[in-house]
Write a protein that holds these residues in place. Structure first.
Motif, PDB file in Angstrom:
ATOM      1  N   ASP A   1       9.279 -16.518  43.135  1.00  0.00           N
ATOM      2  CA  ASP A   1       9.128 -16.021  41.769  1.00  0.00           C
ATOM      3  C   ASP A   1       7.985 -16.721  41.039  1.00  0.00           C
ATOM      4  O   ASP A   1       7.650 -16.346  39.907  1.00  0.00           O
ATOM      5  N   THR A   2       7.401 -17.728  41.664  1.00  0.00           N
ATOM      6  CA  THR A   2       6.297 -18.453  41.052  1.00  0.00           C
ATOM      7  C   THR A   2       5.127 -17.514  40.811  1.00  0.00           C
ATOM      8  O   THR A   2       4.656 -16.835  41.733  1.00  0.00           O
ATOM      9  N   ALA A   3       4.672 -17.465  39.567  1.00  0.00           N
ATOM     10  CA  ALA A   3       3.592 -16.559  39.185  1.00  0.00           C
ATOM     11  C   ALA A   3       3.265 -16.784  37.709  1.00  0.00           C
ATOM     12  O   ALA A   3       3.993 -17.493  36.999  1.00  0.00           O
ATOM     13  N   VAL A   4       2.193 -16.159  37.276  1.00  0.00           N
ATOM     14  CA  VAL A   4       1.938 -16.037  35.840  1.00  0.00           C
ATOM     15  C   VAL A   4       2.611 -14.741  35.388  1.00  0.00           C
ATOM     16  O   VAL A   4       2.402 -13.683  35.991  1.00  0.00           O
ATOM     17  N   TYR A   5       3.417 -14.855  34.354  1.00  0.00           N
ATOM     18  CA  TYR A   5       4.156 -13.704  33.844  1.00  0.00           C
ATOM     19  C   TYR A   5       3.469 -13.210  32.568  1.00  0.00           C
ATOM     20  O   TYR A   5       3.184 -13.994  31.657  1.00  0.00           O
ATOM     21  N   TYR A   6       3.238 -11.900  32.548  1.00  0.00           N
ATOM     22  CA  TYR A   6       2.542 -11.278  31.430  1.00  0.00           C
ATOM     23  C   TYR A   6       3.449 -10.276  30.729  1.00  0.00           C
ATOM     24  O   TYR A   6       4.148  -9.495  31.374  1.00  0.00           O
ATOM     25  N   CYS A   7       3.355 -10.277  29.418  1.00  0.00           N
ATOM     26  CA  CYS A   7       4.036  -9.274  28.616  1.00  0.00           C
ATOM     27  C   CYS A   7       3.052  -8.156  28.293  1.00  0.00           C
ATOM     28  O   CYS A   7       1.878  -8.421  27.999  1.00  0.00           O
TER      29      CYS A   7
END
Length: 121
Positions: free
Chosen positions: A89-95
């Motif tokens: 699940d490691t990642a950059v999360y964007y809205c």
């Protein structure tokens, strides 16, 4: 114009939880739908979850049963609750939000700056 600001990312051990927030601000607007994407190094951006203005949700199969999306219209904020986190699940999360400017009637597609989520094994 609508501005989106994400928060809540960080470092967590596998099996832990995080809650991401995405707060919208700006001139008079109405959000149609809010989506959370993520992008890990070397990977394409992946749609994780979405929620419509009416509250209908969709969750990607890769996180179904672990992630939930919700929104508080009064606070103009959407949330991504992430439980039982895994290293993948490691990642950059964007809205991301589709919204209409109520003054101009223009529909726009807006993105936040991203928040890093790192899950250690």
């Amino acid at each position: 114009q609508v501005q989106l600001v994400e928060s809540g990312g960080g470092l967590v051990q596998a099996g832990g939880s995080l809650r991401l927030s995405c707060r919208a601000s700006g001139s008079r607007f109405s959000i149609y739908a809010t989506r959370w994407y993520r992008q890990a190094p070397g990977n394409q951006r992946e749609l994780v979850a979405s929620i419509s203005s009416g509250g209908a949700t969709n969750i990607a199969d890769s996180v179904k049963g672990r992630f939930t999306i919700s929104r508080d219209n009064a606070k103009n904020t959407a949330y991504l609750q992430m439980n039982s986190l895994k290293p993948e699940d490691t990642a950059v999360y964007y809205c991301n939000a589709a919204a209409v400017d109520l003054e101009t009637a223009r529909v726009g597609d807006y993105w936040g700056q991203g928040t890093q989520v790192t899950v250690s094994s």
